[in-house]
Design a protein around this motif. Structure first.
Motif, short mmCIF file in Angstrom:
data_model
loop_
_atom_site.label_atom_id
_atom_site.label_comp_id
_atom_site.label_asym_id
_atom_site.label_seq_id
_atom_site.Cartn_x
_atom_site.Cartn_y
_atom_site.Cartn_z
N VAL A 86 -25.44 10.32 21.91
CA VAL A 86 -26.28 11.44 21.47
C VAL A 86 -27.07 11.97 22.66
O VAL A 86 -27.24 11.29 23.67
CB VAL A 86 -27.25 11.01 20.34
N SER A 87 -27.56 13.19 22.53
CA SER A 87 -28.35 13.80 23.59
C SER A 87 -29.72 13.15 23.67
O SER A 87 -30.18 12.48 22.74
CB SER A 87 -28.52 15.30 23.32
N ASN A 88 -30.41 13.36 24.79
CA ASN A 88 -31.77 12.86 24.91
C ASN A 88 -32.67 13.47 23.84
O ASN A 88 -33.60 12.82 23.34
CB ASN A 88 -32.33 13.18 26.30
N ALA A 89 -32.41 14.73 23.46
CA ALA A 89 -33.22 15.38 22.43
C ALA A 89 -33.06 14.66 21.09
O ALA A 89 -34.05 14.46 20.36
CB ALA A 89 -32.84 16.85 22.29
N VAL A 90 -31.84 14.27 20.75
CA VAL A 90 -31.61 13.52 19.51
C VAL A 90 -32.28 12.16 19.58
O VAL A 90 -32.89 11.69 18.62
CB VAL A 90 -30.10 13.39 19.22
N THR A 135 -33.81 12.57 9.76
CA THR A 135 -33.63 13.96 9.33
C THR A 135 -33.89 14.92 10.48
O THR A 135 -33.14 15.89 10.69
CB THR A 135 -34.56 14.28 8.15
N ALA A 136 -34.96 14.68 11.23
CA ALA A 136 -35.26 15.54 12.38
C ALA A 136 -34.16 15.48 13.42
O ALA A 136 -33.77 16.50 13.99
CB ALA A 136 -36.60 15.12 12.99
N ALA A 137 -33.64 14.28 13.67
CA ALA A 137 -32.57 14.14 14.67
C ALA A 137 -31.29 14.81 14.19
O ALA A 137 -30.55 15.38 14.99
CB ALA A 137 -32.33 12.65 14.96
#
Length: 420
Positions: free
Chosen positions: A40-44, A268-270
């Motif tokens: 997954v990305s760093n943002a996730v 949920t946010a991820a």
């Protein structure tokens, strides 16, 4: 080191922090070919580790049983709207904890205990939750199976229709966990309509390919769609249920209060972040590259004498039958792991070996594609696999160690989200 930083964890619990760092390094140094895994990305990653984990939110947007939802409701709404837009569905539920509970919600929504459900047999590439005998779905419901042709390794839709007409299931699952070929959703939809069954498309493995336009979509054919949010979709460990409007209410009721309490708001946010990423042109290019890499790897393996179930692949997944190589899938997978190539042993259709010591290997190209590898690297991976399988059969650990070093040299050239 792990990115985002885990310095507070290192201070509070060095033992766990060291294990996390070791796992991050392992993921960086290995060629990861497990078909259900990705990066997954760093943002996730950041979204998954926020203070959202502190909040309980039983219920649905605007209809919660706890106060203090002023910011949770907009987060869940974003995830829902992004899922609907990305997949072109009328309804989405982003609360299921994982793929198995999501599938169980389908049973609760549309079946009574003892009703008939139809799915692909597990040894043929299906999933445990499609009615296999050791699963609750096979114990609490009457399960009938379909498989693949022994000569082609592909679903025999004539057989599917014959079984459906004879058994009259109330739910039919299409999709699975080891299917290397395109799923014919229109044909399944026609069969389901003929027996008045609810068609459920389990797209857990191929959701990212569908989102990126690299695999046909079940939307318009299957009124209910189940998926995990990781694998090719490249999100956190979670799940979604999507449907047309007519099937929305029973699905929502089955998830909550039928099976679950409060959703995991950090997940949920991820999911929302991953869905935003999946709506980009860059993700579409990534999805198509996954398929191109799988085709290149399949060709290179076939050229080296590996027997591929169905003769190849249309998606991210390759299923290899090692019978002709004189070694079982389990010892081969373990040797490949020592050689720096991570995949899993797997049953192949009509396998004569036991499930815990089967004849096959399952591999996929989602994770290596995330790191930027292409067809040239797929050819090298096939060469290493060929060397490692031969070394495993001969008990030559020196060759495996040599390959592992070469693998580390290769992976050092390809950045990994989550490691700096």
């Amino acid at each position: 080191m792990h990115q985002p930083s885990i310095r507070d964890l290192a201070s509070a619990d060095p033992e766990i922090a060291n294990l996390v760092e070791s796992e991050a390094r392992r993921q960086y140094e290995k060629i990861r070919l497990i078909a259900s895994e990705n990066y997954v990305s760093n943002a996730v990653l950041e979204a998954s580790g926020t203070v959202l984990t502190n909040k309980y939110s039983e219920g649905y947007v605007g209809k919660r049983y706890y106060e203090g939802q002023q910011f949770i409701d907009p987060i869940e709404t974003l995830a829902i709207e992004r899922a609907k837009a990305l997949f072109g569905v009328e309804h989405a539920n982003v609360q299921p904890y994982s793929g198995s509970p999501a599938n169980l919600a389908v049973y609760l929504a549309f079946l009574q205990p003892g009703d008939t459900v139809m799915g692909m047999a597990l040894p043929m590439g299906g999933h445990l939750t499609h009615g296999w005998s050791v699963s609750a779905t096979g114990k609490w419901f009457r399960s009938v199976k379909y498989g693949v042709r022994q000569d082609t390794g592909r679903v025999d839709l004539d057989e599917v229709r014959q079984v459906a007409l004879a058994e009259r299931p109330k739910v039919i699952f299409c999709g699975g966990t080891a299917i290397p070929r395109t799923i014919d959703y229109p044909a399944f939809a026609e069969i389901a309509a003929e027996v008045d069954a609810v068609l459920v498309a389990d797209i857990a493995h191929i959701a990212g390919l569908i989102a990126g336009g690299a695999h046909p979509s079940p939307v318009g054919h299957a009124p209910v769609i189940s998926t995990t949010t990781h694998k090719t979709l490249r999100g956190p460990r979670g799940a979604m249920l999507m449907s047309d409007a007519a099937h929305a209410a029973p699905l929502d009721k089955a998830v909550f209060p039928g099976l679950q309490g409060g959703p995991h708001n950090h997940t949920t946010a991820a999911i929302a972040v991953a869905l935003r990423e999946a709506a980009t042109a860059e993700f579409s290019a990534y999805a198509h590259q996954i398929v191109a890499n799988a085709a290149a790897l399949a060709t290179a393996l076939a050229d080296r004498g590996f027997d591929l179930v169905s003769g190849g692949t249309d998606n991210h997944l390759i299923l290899v039958d090692l019978t002709s190589k004189g070694i079982g899938g389990k010892p081969a997978a373990q040797a490949l792991d020592r050689a720096g190539i991570e995949l899993n042993y797997n049953t192949v259709p009509y396998d004569t070996r036991k499930p815990f010591d089967p004849s096959g290997l399952r591999l996929g190209t989602a994770a290596v594609t995330t790191r930027g590898m292409g067809p040239e690297q797929m050819a090298q991976i096939a060469a290493w696999m060929d060397q490692a399988v031969k070394a495993a059969a001969d008990g030559d650990e020196a060759v495996l160690a040599q390959i592992a070093g070469e693998v580390r040299d290769l992976t050092a050239n390809y950045p990994m989200p989550g490691w700096v």
